[in-house]
Design a protein around this motif. Structure first.
Motif, PDB file in Angstrom:
ATOM      1  N   SER A  68       0.834  -1.200   0.000  1.00 38.13           N
ATOM      2  CA  SER A  68       0.000   0.000   0.000  1.00 38.13           C
ATOM      3  C   SER A  68       0.869   1.250   0.000  1.00 38.13           C
ATOM      4  O   SER A  68       2.084   1.185   0.249  1.00 38.13           O
ATOM      5  CB  SER A  68      -0.888  -0.013   1.251  1.00 38.13           C
ATOM      6  OG  SER A  68      -1.460   1.246   1.506  1.00 38.13           O
TER       7      SER A  68
ATOM      8  N   LEU B 295      -7.768   5.791  -4.725  1.00 38.40           N
ATOM      9  CA  LEU B 295      -6.978   6.220  -3.573  1.00 38.40           C
ATOM     10  C   LEU B 295      -7.819   6.884  -2.489  1.00 38.40           C
ATOM     11  O   LEU B 295      -7.723   6.533  -1.311  1.00 38.40           O
ATOM     12  CB  LEU B 295      -5.873   7.177  -4.029  1.00 38.40           C
ATOM     13  CG  LEU B 295      -5.027   7.820  -2.932  1.00 38.40           C
ATOM     14  CD1 LEU B 295      -4.339   6.748  -2.102  1.00 38.40           C
ATOM     15  CD2 LEU B 295      -4.011   8.781  -3.531  1.00 38.40           C
TER      16      LEU B 295
ATOM     17  N   TRP C 155      -3.723  -1.922  -0.788  1.00 38.77           N
ATOM     18  CA  TRP C 155      -4.173  -0.981  -1.812  1.00 38.77           C
ATOM     19  C   TRP C 155      -3.723  -1.464  -3.188  1.00 38.77           C
ATOM     20  O   TRP C 155      -2.774  -0.940  -3.752  1.00 38.77           O
ATOM     21  CB  TRP C 155      -3.631   0.416  -1.526  1.00 38.77           C
ATOM     22  CG  TRP C 155      -4.131   1.456  -2.489  1.00 38.77           C
ATOM     23  CD1 TRP C 155      -5.423   1.741  -2.803  1.00 38.77           C
ATOM     24  CD2 TRP C 155      -3.333   2.356  -3.282  1.00 38.77           C
ATOM     25  NE1 TRP C 155      -5.499   2.760  -3.733  1.00 38.77           N
ATOM     26  CE2 TRP C 155      -4.230   3.148  -4.035  1.00 38.77           C
ATOM     27  CE3 TRP C 155      -1.958   2.554  -3.412  1.00 38.77           C
ATOM     28  CZ2 TRP C 155      -3.770   4.135  -4.921  1.00 38.77           C
ATOM     29  CZ3 TRP C 155      -1.514   3.533  -4.284  1.00 38.77           C
ATOM     30  CH2 TRP C 155      -2.405   4.323  -5.029  1.00 38.77           C
TER      31      TRP C 155
ATOM     32  N   HIS D  58     -10.037   4.651  -0.356  1.00 37.01           N
ATOM     33  CA  HIS D  58      -9.189   3.788   0.478  1.00 37.01           C
ATOM     34  C   HIS D  58      -8.589   4.582   1.641  1.00 37.01           C
ATOM     35  O   HIS D  58      -8.552   4.105   2.779  1.00 37.01           O
ATOM     36  CB  HIS D  58      -8.074   3.178  -0.362  1.00 37.01           C
ATOM     37  CG  HIS D  58      -7.132   2.323   0.428  1.00 37.01           C
ATOM     38  ND1 HIS D  58      -7.476   1.077   0.911  1.00 37.01           N
ATOM     39  CD2 HIS D  58      -5.860   2.532   0.863  1.00 37.01           C
ATOM     40  CE1 HIS D  58      -6.466   0.561   1.583  1.00 37.01           C
ATOM     41  NE2 HIS D  58      -5.479   1.431   1.569  1.00 37.01           N
TER      42      HIS D  58
END
Length: 262
Positions: A75, A209, A203, A212
């Protein structure tokens, strides 16, 4: 309502901290002072605390130089985690430079941007990484080339280790140290995360983005286990593919053990 207020306060605090540290970092970069490597570490530590990332480190960062940390990639939070435990510089794909917010932060950390699709520039880009390592900077490489789902290690691209070869001529000992690193997101609110809940932390590239990021902020309590294996010596006689396999084996073993709760 309470959750939204907490998210707003976290983001506001992070913006204020960034604004306070920004002028000093710009001066450090302009003067090329060693502090340009240390100030980002402070920012990363504060960011981890604000986002609720609890970082547990197992092992030590190698003290010998030149040094390359080679890690799995789960991530964007990996940047905060590794940046909080050592004064490092990252290697990122060229398009990150133009990302809003993250691109600016990356440039402020003297990130090395590489255009992986431009094969003709591969040697030039490897030389840049090699020069930075030879200058004493700890370079972090994510050799999977993308983020995973957090439950496994993707294939490692051995060509990226050309940077270690480029740093050899400037090494006083003729050796570059390559240290395998494993990052595992294991708990949320103190409870084992498990395969099903790993997307809270992971991720993958097809996930947007902002949603998340907001999800991470809503949780606010994620445990991260960072394992550092002993560094491998890499010299002019070393085989790139063999070294890649050893690094991959070390990362896979550490990651598997952490995800199984060992």
């Amino acid at each position: 309502m309470v959750n939204r207020l907490r998210i707003a306060l976290v983001l506001l605090t992070l913006v204020l901290v960034t604004a306070l540290l920004l002028p000093a970092q710009l001066i450090f970069l302009w003067r090329d002072w060693p502090a340009r490597r240390r100030l980002p570490r402070l920012w990363h530590r504060i960011a981890c605390r604000l986002l609720g990332l609890k970082v547990h480190v197992h092992g030590m960062v190698e003290t010998e130089r030149p040094l390359m940390l080679v890690s799995n990639h789960v991530s964007w939070k990996d940047i905060l985690v590794l940046g909080a435990i050592a004064d490092v510089v990252f290697v990122a794909k060229a398009e990150v430079r133009d990302w809003p917010v993250f691109g600016v932060l990356a440039r402020l950390q003297s990130t090395i941007f590489v255009a992986r699709e431009e094969k003709r520039r591969a040697g030039e880009q490897a030389n840049e990484i090699g020069r930075r390592m030879a200058a004493g900077e700890i370079v972090v490489l994510f050799p999977e080339g993308t983020t995973s789902d957090g439950n496994r290690l993707l294939e490692i691209k051995s060509a990226l280790f050309g940077a270690a070869t480029s740093a050899l001529p400037a090494s006083p000992t003729g050796i570059v140290h390559i240290q395998p690193v494993s990052i595992a997101y294991t708990r949320v609110h103190g409870m084992p995360m498990g395969r099903y809940h790993r997307p809270i932390a992971a991720w993958p590239g097809d996930v947007e983005l902002v949603p998340h990021l907001l999800g991470v902020l809503r949780e606010g309590a994620i445990d991260v286990e960072v394992d550092l294996a002993p560094a491998l010596p890499y010299d002019a006689k070393s085989n790139r593919k063999a070294t890649s396999r050893m690094v991959e084996g070390a990362i896979r073993a550490m990651l598997t053990a952490r995800l199984r709760g060992r």
